[in-house]
Design a protein around this motif. Structure first.
Motif, mmCIF file in Angstrom:
data_model
loop_
_atom_site.group_PDB
_atom_site.id
_atom_site.type_symbol
_atom_site.label_atom_id
_atom_site.label_comp_id
_atom_site.label_asym_id
_atom_site.label_seq_id
_atom_site.Cartn_x
_atom_site.Cartn_y
_atom_site.Cartn_z
ATOM 1 N N TYR A 104 0.964 -1.182 -0.021
ATOM 2 C CA TYR A 104 0.051 -0.013 0.114
ATOM 3 C C TYR A 104 0.718 1.298 -0.056
ATOM 4 C CZ TYR A 104 -3.800 3.230 1.521
ATOM 5 O OH TYR A 104 -4.310 4.271 1.446
ATOM 6 N N THR A 105 0.609 2.335 -0.630
ATOM 7 C CA THR A 105 1.184 3.597 -0.586
ATOM 8 C C THR A 105 0.459 4.616 0.001
ATOM 9 O OG1 THR A 105 2.549 3.109 -2.696
ATOM 10 C CG2 THR A 105 2.342 5.193 -1.963
ATOM 11 N N GLY A 106 0.711 5.029 1.253
ATOM 12 C CA GLY A 106 0.437 6.014 1.940
ATOM 13 C C GLY A 106 1.219 7.472 1.642
ATOM 14 N N TYR A 107 0.765 8.315 2.589
ATOM 15 C CA TYR A 107 1.493 9.721 2.404
ATOM 16 C C TYR A 107 1.714 10.319 3.730
ATOM 17 C CZ TYR A 107 0.299 9.134 -2.589
ATOM 18 O OH TYR A 107 0.340 8.613 -3.843
ATOM 19 N N ASN A 108 2.781 10.761 3.655
ATOM 20 C CA ASN A 108 3.227 12.003 4.757
ATOM 21 C C ASN A 108 2.696 13.134 4.323
ATOM 22 O OD1 ASN A 108 4.785 10.168 6.673
ATOM 23 N ND2 ASN A 108 6.728 10.720 5.446
ATOM 24 N N VAL A 109 1.877 13.967 5.291
ATOM 25 C CA VAL A 109 1.618 15.094 4.996
ATOM 26 C C VAL A 109 2.218 16.353 5.556
ATOM 27 C CG1 VAL A 109 -0.826 16.642 4.975
ATOM 28 C CG2 VAL A 109 -0.914 14.001 4.514
ATOM 29 N N ILE A 110 2.490 17.370 4.953
ATOM 30 C CA ILE A 110 3.594 18.126 5.160
ATOM 31 C C ILE A 110 3.024 19.704 4.945
ATOM 32 C CG2 ILE A 110 5.800 18.965 5.153
ATOM 33 C CD1 ILE A 110 6.500 16.022 4.080
ATOM 34 N N GLY A 111 3.238 20.601 6.049
ATOM 35 C CA GLY A 111 2.841 21.938 5.903
ATOM 36 C C GLY A 111 3.935 22.826 6.455
ATOM 37 N N GLU A 112 4.116 24.040 5.972
ATOM 38 C CA GLU A 112 5.173 24.950 6.089
ATOM 39 C C GLU A 112 4.696 26.207 6.347
ATOM 40 O OE1 GLU A 112 8.797 22.330 3.845
ATOM 41 O OE2 GLU A 112 8.095 24.619 3.237
ATOM 42 N N ILE A 113 5.400 26.785 7.090
ATOM 43 C CA ILE A 113 5.402 28.455 7.401
ATOM 44 C C ILE A 113 6.623 28.840 6.884
ATOM 45 C CG2 ILE A 113 4.995 30.485 8.947
ATOM 46 C CD1 ILE A 113 3.277 28.626 10.750
ATOM 47 N N THR A 114 6.674 29.530 5.909
ATOM 48 C CA THR A 114 7.928 29.902 5.299
ATOM 49 C C THR A 114 8.774 30.843 6.009
ATOM 50 O OG1 THR A 114 7.115 29.469 3.073
ATOM 51 C CG2 THR A 114 9.193 30.730 3.155
ATOM 52 N N GLY A 115 10.006 30.670 6.174
ATOM 53 C CA GLY A 115 10.934 31.564 6.897
ATOM 54 C C GLY A 115 11.060 32.813 6.248
ATOM 55 N N ARG A 116 11.346 34.004 7.139
ATOM 56 C CA ARG A 116 11.618 35.239 6.396
ATOM 57 C C ARG A 116 12.899 35.570 5.811
ATOM 58 N NH1 ARG A 116 12.718 40.402 8.728
ATOM 59 N NH2 ARG A 116 13.067 39.292 10.629
ATOM 60 N N LYS A 117 14.065 35.201 6.565
ATOM 61 C CA LYS A 117 15.424 35.035 6.476
ATOM 62 C C LYS A 117 16.034 34.192 5.776
ATOM 63 C CE LYS A 117 16.567 38.797 9.994
ATOM 64 N NZ LYS A 117 17.679 39.025 11.035
ATOM 65 N N TYR A 118 15.570 32.732 6.294
ATOM 66 C CA TYR A 118 16.570 31.589 5.787
ATOM 67 C C TYR A 118 15.504 30.539 5.387
ATOM 68 C CZ TYR A 118 19.765 34.101 8.677
ATOM 69 O OH TYR A 118 20.495 35.185 9.307
ATOM 70 N N PRO A 119 14.683 30.796 4.512
ATOM 71 C CA PRO A 119 13.536 29.711 4.199
ATOM 72 C C PRO A 119 13.898 28.283 3.805
ATOM 73 C CG PRO A 119 13.977 31.421 2.209
ATOM 74 C CD PRO A 119 14.668 31.695 3.340
ATOM 75 N N ASP A 120 15.233 28.073 3.668
ATOM 76 C CA ASP A 120 15.598 26.573 3.276
ATOM 77 C C ASP A 120 16.165 26.124 4.459
ATOM 78 O OD1 ASP A 120 17.886 28.326 3.546
ATOM 79 O OD2 ASP A 120 19.077 27.107 2.033
ATOM 80 N N GLN A 121 16.281 26.751 5.620
ATOM 81 C CA GLN A 121 16.468 26.239 6.960
ATOM 82 C C GLN A 121 15.230 25.704 7.751
ATOM 83 O OE1 GLN A 121 19.453 28.424 9.089
ATOM 84 N NE2 GLN A 121 20.456 28.968 7.241
ATOM 85 N N VAL A 122 15.309 24.705 8.431
ATOM 86 C CA VAL A 122 13.664 24.334 9.044
ATOM 87 C C VAL A 122 13.865 24.003 10.355
ATOM 88 C CG1 VAL A 122 12.827 23.474 6.646
ATOM 89 C CG2 VAL A 122 13.834 21.934 8.123
ATOM 90 N N VAL A 123 12.821 24.391 11.300
ATOM 91 C CA VAL A 123 12.595 23.566 12.274
ATOM 92 C C VAL A 123 11.426 22.484 12.258
ATOM 93 C CG1 VAL A 123 11.970 23.916 14.890
ATOM 94 C CG2 VAL A 123 13.303 25.517 13.640
ATOM 95 N N ALA A 124 11.694 21.141 12.471
ATOM 96 C CA ALA A 124 10.616 20.275 12.349
ATOM 97 C C ALA A 124 9.895 19.854 13.483
ATOM 98 C CB ALA A 124 11.351 18.982 11.577
ATOM 99 N N ILE A 125 8.610 19.761 13.533
ATOM 100 C CA ILE A 125 7.769 19.328 14.523
ATOM 101 C C ILE A 125 6.798 18.581 13.989
ATOM 102 C CG2 ILE A 125 8.261 21.053 16.145
ATOM 103 C CD1 ILE A 125 5.741 22.466 15.288
ATOM 104 N N GLY A 126 5.916 17.688 14.717
ATOM 105 C CA GLY A 126 5.076 16.931 14.148
ATOM 106 C C GLY A 126 4.351 15.892 15.130
ATOM 107 N N GLY A 127 3.746 14.666 14.712
ATOM 108 C CA GLY A 127 3.149 13.612 15.067
ATOM 109 C C GLY A 127 2.793 12.608 14.075
ATOM 110 N N HIS A 128 2.340 11.611 14.409
ATOM 111 C CA HIS A 128 2.027 10.653 13.443
ATOM 112 C C HIS A 128 0.543 10.557 13.206
ATOM 113 C CE1 HIS A 128 0.789 7.160 16.021
ATOM 114 N NE2 HIS A 128 1.856 7.233 16.728
ATOM 115 N N LEU A 129 0.086 10.488 11.826
ATOM 116 C CA LEU A 129 -1.382 10.536 11.579
ATOM 117 C C LEU A 129 -2.197 9.316 11.902
ATOM 118 C CD1 LEU A 129 -3.482 12.459 10.265
ATOM 119 C CD2 LEU A 129 -2.680 11.936 8.136
ATOM 120 N N ASP A 130 -1.574 8.218 11.424
ATOM 121 C CA ASP A 130 -2.335 7.092 11.772
ATOM 122 C C ASP A 130 -2.485 6.564 12.956
ATOM 123 O OD1 ASP A 130 0.733 6.575 11.941
ATOM 124 O OD2 ASP A 130 0.278 4.362 12.196
ATOM 125 N N SER A 131 -3.204 5.724 13.226
ATOM 126 C CA SER A 131 -3.320 5.067 14.649
ATOM 127 C C SER A 131 -4.072 3.515 14.657
ATOM 128 C CB SER A 131 -4.835 6.122 15.367
ATOM 129 O OG SER A 131 -6.229 5.474 14.672
#
Length: 481
Positions: free
Chosen positions: A262-289
């Protein structure tokens, strides 16, 4: 004629030394960012965004077992929720894994005292033959006892391990007893010739006749045996019957197994950085249960915490310097499939990850923070800890940070990471059961989690300097989640 050459050499050395000093300079968080983080913290403690998110997920979608009919519904829910909360960029990444299905499970003691058993099949367990599996039970007091057993004592029998978990704030017994028995036990039993496997549920709800599911360590369907977990009271009953010293026969009737890919998907959303948009702080949880409950504490809460924290940062008058990336991971429950796929895809970019942590231990208050960062970033972590202290979070500088369940995979690639420990005293009462429902979440405790994630995410995004992410940067630091 030599003087210009010497001057050029001297200038080159000075420039190189300047870069070296910049690289060695301590990472620090500006005072203005600290003040904003304090405001975020206080606002988060009275914000109900996260609770509304988890309420929506558990009500509109419900259980979200990977590959089930609710899997795509959950994905579409997540995409819509990211967009509704104002994320600049929302996208998905594919995750392919074995598709395991559960249809039904039944068990019973056949002899010497016939009676039904309340149990649940474990992930990647195969089904039993059409007429079920009936075999004598052989009991072991621990996983180590099974490892040491003569295969002749196991062959053709149903192995049972009844070691019991106890409540701990740290959730210690899940990693020490529950998960190893559930994951490794069936594999070891199969290798010794067992016909089936039972364990006392990996849970702390001693009086609830509700079994806890979870994944096994089976990776090859041709080398797997039927495996199930008994509720704690049913495990007690089986042990009382075994104590009579007579042969005990159990019948298992499991309709489950791997039916393809089966092929599922990670779902990702971003708030784009003002000075360094290509550097990221990553947070999250898992969608499945898992399928028995509605996945409120595992891990609807984690997704909601990350979304709630990011929304507060999004609503600030000015965007953060670095991009805030929220990841709703696919299929964590059956073996970190979403986290592993994400880490494999983004390993080459690990140096762009400023800091990361995932929430996957329910919704009780965060009480301890630890970190795996470069030495020059410890002062910045202390700054974060100082802002979090008023909401009950203690910083342990001697413990490594693993990043949480799925993001542990990026940490293994070299991402600097925090571990934000929640109070797990009662988490394993409900974990992987039909009792994982919204009523187990206290809105005020959930808000404290949002405050913690909003503070660390924002402060990391605003830091002058980095936290040390680089390929292989934290190899061997002992972090694990």
């Amino acid at each position: 004629m030599q003087r210009p050459a010497l001057t050029l050499i001297a200038a080159s050395l000075m420039l190189a030394n300047g870069f070296a000093h910049a690289a060695d300079a301590p990472t620090a968080i500006p005072g203005t960012a600290v003040k904003t983080a304090e405001q975020l913290r206080d606002k988060a403690m009275h914000d109900d965004t996260a609770y509304k998110v988890v309420e929506s997920l558990t009500t509109e979608v419900g259980s979200r077992m990977a590959g089930s009919v609710n899997d795509p519904r959950a994905r579409e829910w997540a995409i819509a929720k990211f967009k509704a909360l104002g994320f600049d960029k929302v996208y998905t990444e594919p995750v392919t894994y074995p598709l395991w299905e559960r249809h039904s499970e039944h068990g019973a003691i056949v002899a010497p005292f016939p009676q039904p058993l309340t149990l649940i099949a474990l992930g990647y367990s195969p089904g039993t033959p059409k007429d079920g599996l009936t075999a004598q039970v052989v009991q072991f007091v621990s996983l180590d006892a099974l490892k040491a057993a003569d295969p002749a004592s196991v062959k053709g029998k149903i192995v049972y391990i009844g070691e019991r978990m106890q409540r701990h704030k740290e959730g210690t017994d899940y990693g020490r007893i529950g998960s190893p028995i559930r994951v490794q036990g069936p594999v070891i039993a199969q290798a010794k010739g067992a016909a089936g496997f039972l364990l006392r549920s990996a849970g702390t709800d001693a009086n609830s006749r509700t079994p806890h599911t979870g994944v096994t360590g089976f990776t090859d369907p041709t080398k797997a045996i039927p495996a199930a977990a008994l509720s704690n009271p049913d495990a007690d009953q089986l042990e009382r019957v075994l104590a009579y010293g007579k042969p005990v026969t159990v019948k298992l009737d499991l309709d489950c197994g791997i039916v393809g890919q089966y092929t599922g998907y990670n779902v990702i959303g971003e708030i784009t950085g003002r000075k360094y948009p290509d550097q990221v702080v990553a947070i999250g949880g898992h969608l499945d249960s898992w399928d028995p409950g509605t996945g409120a504490i595992d891990d609807g809460a984690g997704v909601a915490i990350a979304l709630g924290a990011a929304k507060l940062i999004h609503d600030l008058p000015q965007r953060p310097d670095r991009t805030v990336r929220v990841i709703a991971f696919a299929n964590e429950e059956m073996g970190l499939w979403g986290g592993r796929a994400y880490a494999d895809k983004h390993a080459a970019e690990v140096g762009k990850f400023q800091l990361g942590s995932e929430s996957d231990l329910g919704a009780a208050p965060v009480w301890r923070m630890s970190a795996s960062v470069k030495p020059q970033a410890r002062k910045a972590v202390e700054q974060i800890a100082k802002v979090l202290a008023p909401v009950g979070v203690a910083y342990d500088p001697k413990r490594p940070g693993g990043g949480g369940s799925d993001l542990s995979q990026m940490h293994q690639k070299g991402m600097a990471a925090l571990t934000l420990d929640q109070d797990a005293t009662y988490y394993f009462d409900w974990h992987h059961t039909a009792n994982d429902t919204l009523d187990k979440i206290d809105p005020q405790q959930l808000a404290q989690n949002v405050a913690v994630y909003a503070v660390f995410t924002y402060m990391a995004a605003q830091a002058d300097g980095d936290f040390g992410s680089a390929p292989g940067a934290f190899a061997g630091d002992g972090a694990g989640d």
